[in-house]
Enzyme design. Structure first.
Site, mmCIF file in Angstrom:
data_model
loop_
_atom_site.group_PDB
_atom_site.id
_atom_site.type_symbol
_atom_site.label_atom_id
_atom_site.label_comp_id
_atom_site.label_asym_id
_atom_site.label_seq_id
_atom_site.Cartn_x
_atom_site.Cartn_y
_atom_site.Cartn_z
ATOM 1 C CB SER A 109 -0.963 -0.039 1.189
ATOM 2 O OG SER A 109 -1.981 0.939 1.084
ATOM 3 C CG ASP A 228 -7.073 -2.831 -3.271
ATOM 4 O OD1 ASP A 228 -7.734 -2.134 -2.477
ATOM 5 O OD2 ASP A 228 -5.838 -2.843 -3.309
ATOM 6 C CG HIS A 255 -5.774 -2.339 0.323
ATOM 7 N ND1 HIS A 255 -5.119 -1.931 -0.817
ATOM 8 C CD2 HIS A 255 -5.153 -1.718 1.363
ATOM 9 C CE1 HIS A 255 -4.149 -1.091 -0.499
ATOM 10 N NE2 HIS A 255 -4.141 -0.950 0.822
#
Length: 276
Positions: A109, A228, A255
């Site tokens: 991320s 996601d 995610h």
């Protein structure tokens, strides 16, 4: 989830100074091969929240290093706005302080653009690069821009709603339904709207590493998550297209793919990093 017995690894904690910050990191395991550095994403819980469950899967036969970057609870700094380059400098300092380079570097991320910047700026320190659920730029992507703007707003006005919101976009609908209400409610406090978390979110609104991507020399694996809702999978596909020596894989998950599909995630990382 693997049923294999995992022997807890010995963990050593250290701190390194970088531009006024005192960056905490941990070394786990003991191996003679290339060290694996895991860079966390948004959230003041840092490496413990992101990697606490998965890390033991990687410590057999190698060293795993987990830095806690500025904005996390365990690293102190002056509280100034964060930059990708500043956080990359912290990862670089950790690698050098640990005497571990060149390493295999994995960023998740927010940690993906930070790790990409490390590979671009210090190619001598990165053997292989793994970018998980990452993105190259926020401005111009109206979905990302509005999502992070919403997080900034409700993080201040309604912290409880913030935790619920990031949980709903962090995991796929199927996964949330499979674990049930009690377990879902236990996930919500994992990313509280602390000042450190909101510093990360502020950085998320300003990410732009497009100019660095052509400079990445390391062999790279980009992993996207097909379900996601935080950083849609198209962003991972774009990273793959922009990095010359990259391959691409997708996990059918939300995610936090390494939480939903841990065995598949670990298998991809091991196959890539342990190959000759």
């Amino acid at each position: 989830m693997s049923t294999a017995t995992i022997v807890p690894a010995v963990t050593v904690t250290a701190t390194v100074g970088v531009a006024g910050a005192r960056v905490r990191y941990e070394r786990s395991g003991a191996g003679s091969g290339t060290a694996l550095v895991l860079v966390h994403g948004t959230g003041s819980g840092g490496s413990a929240v992101n990697w606490g469950r998965t890390l033991p899967r990687f410590t057999t036969g190698r060293t795993v290093i987990t830095p806690d970057l500025s904005g996390t609870d365990r690293t102190t700094d002056d509280g100034a706005p964060l930059t990708v380059e500043g956080l990359a400098a912290q990862v670089i300092a950790v690698i050098e302080d640990a005497g571990a380079g060149p390493v295999d570097l994995l960023g998740f991320s927010m940690g993906a653009p930070v790790s990409a910047a490390v590979a671009a700026l210090r190619p001598d320190l990165v053997r292989r690069l793994i970018l998980v659920a990452g993105w190259a730029h926020t401005e111009g992507d109206e979905y990302l821009r509005n999502l992070f703007a919403l997080w900034k707003q409700i993080g201040v006005s309604d912290p409880a709603a913030f935790g619920r919101s990031v949980t709903m976009t962090g995991f796929s609908r199927g996964f949330l339904n499979s674990i049930g209400r009690e377990q879902v409610e236990l996930l919500i406090p994992n990313m509280p709207a602390t000042p450190g978390t909101l510093r990360h979110v502020d950085l998320d609104t300003r990410i732009d590493i497009r100019g660095l991507l052509p400079r990445i020399q390391a062999e790279t694996l980009v992993i996207g998550a097909t379900r996601d809702l935080t950083v849609p999978v198209e962003n991972s596909r774009a990273l793959h297209r922009a990095i010359a020596r990259s391959t691409y894989a997708e996990i059918d998950a939300g995610h936090v793919a390494f939480f939903e599909k841990e065995d598949e995630f670990v298998g991809l990382v091991d196959e890539f990093t342990l190959a000759p």
